[in-house]
Design an enzyme around this catalytic site. Sequence first.
Site, PDB file in Angstrom:
ATOM      1  N   HIS A   1      -2.096   5.065   0.547  1.00  0.00           N
ATOM      2  CA  HIS A   1      -0.995   4.123   0.684  1.00  0.00           C
ATOM      3  C   HIS A   1      -1.474   2.734   1.102  1.00  0.00           C
ATOM      4  O   HIS A   1      -2.530   2.580   1.709  1.00  0.00           O
ATOM      5  CB  HIS A   1       0.015   4.656   1.691  1.00  0.00           C
ATOM      6  CG  HIS A   1       0.764   5.852   1.188  1.00  0.00           C
ATOM      7  ND1 HIS A   1       1.687   6.514   1.952  1.00  0.00           N
ATOM      8  CD2 HIS A   1       0.728   6.498  -0.011  1.00  0.00           C
ATOM      9  CE1 HIS A   1       2.191   7.510   1.247  1.00  0.00           C
ATOM     10  NE2 HIS A   1       1.619   7.527   0.056  1.00  0.00           N
TER      11      HIS A   1
ATOM     12  N   GLU B   1      -0.404   0.469   3.352  1.00  0.00           N
ATOM     13  CA  GLU B   1      -0.610   0.169   4.766  1.00  0.00           C
ATOM     14  C   GLU B   1      -1.802   0.931   5.324  1.00  0.00           C
ATOM     15  O   GLU B   1      -2.529   0.424   6.183  1.00  0.00           O
ATOM     16  CB  GLU B   1       0.656   0.395   5.593  1.00  0.00           C
ATOM     17  CG  GLU B   1       1.246   1.779   5.507  1.00  0.00           C
ATOM     18  CD  GLU B   1       2.264   1.976   4.394  1.00  0.00           C
ATOM     19  OE1 GLU B   1       1.951   1.713   3.223  1.00  0.00           O
ATOM     20  OE2 GLU B   1       3.381   2.433   4.708  1.00  0.00           O
TER      21      GLU B   1
ATOM     22  N   CYS C   1       5.709   6.036   5.223  1.00  0.00           N
ATOM     23  CA  CYS C   1       5.857   7.487   5.302  1.00  0.00           C
ATOM     24  C   CYS C   1       5.442   7.944   6.704  1.00  0.00           C
ATOM     25  O   CYS C   1       4.906   7.167   7.492  1.00  0.00           O
ATOM     26  CB  CYS C   1       5.007   8.176   4.236  1.00  0.00           C
ATOM     27  SG  CYS C   1       3.225   8.184   4.582  1.00  0.00           S
TER      28      CYS C   1
ATOM     29  N   CYS D   1       1.702   7.295   7.520  1.00  0.00           N
ATOM     30  CA  CYS D   1       1.391   5.879   7.743  1.00  0.00           C
ATOM     31  C   CYS D   1       2.014   5.383   9.051  1.00  0.00           C
ATOM     32  O   CYS D   1       1.436   4.535   9.726  1.00  0.00           O
ATOM     33  CB  CYS D   1       1.846   5.037   6.561  1.00  0.00           C
ATOM     34  SG  CYS D   1       0.816   5.291   5.079  1.00  0.00           S
TER      35      CYS D   1
END
Length: 162
Positions: A79, A81, A117, A120
């Site tokens: 992801h 981030e 999510c 993260c």
Amino acid sequence: MSRVSKINYYLDIAQTVAERSTCLRKRYGAIIVKNDSIVSTGYNGAPRGRQNCSDLGYCQREKLNIPRGERYELCRSVHAEANAIISASSEEMLGATIYMTCTDPRSGELVSGICSCSMCKRMAINAGIKEVVVRETLEEYTVYKVSDWVENDDSLSGVFGY
């Protein structure tokens, strides 16, 4: 002459970073900013050296009709981030802000209503990130206080961002 706000300036940069995304479902871009300096950037894509979905020409989760937020172990991407956090030193992240945007790779339109999510969120908490700012429209955004994620632990709620 009107200037773009500082927050939208950083969100514009995150949106440009998202253009590097190799995901066929959604293009995410993230930047970490501390003391008005960009610390790192990240976009969603396969780990270094591995083939991206855009290279393969398909998304495994899409091929299997897996809904958003489920079966991440089948996703090839790291992801946005997470990639930004991986690229920064721990000192640079303490008290920093993540600015994040998402666009649809087919239409190029902004996708609103996104958030990190649960994995993260955990990384942001451990990294010492203070807040996450997510673009909703070209002018509007939502600010998430990471301290709220600590106090209102959603790890068992089943609510995911991607």
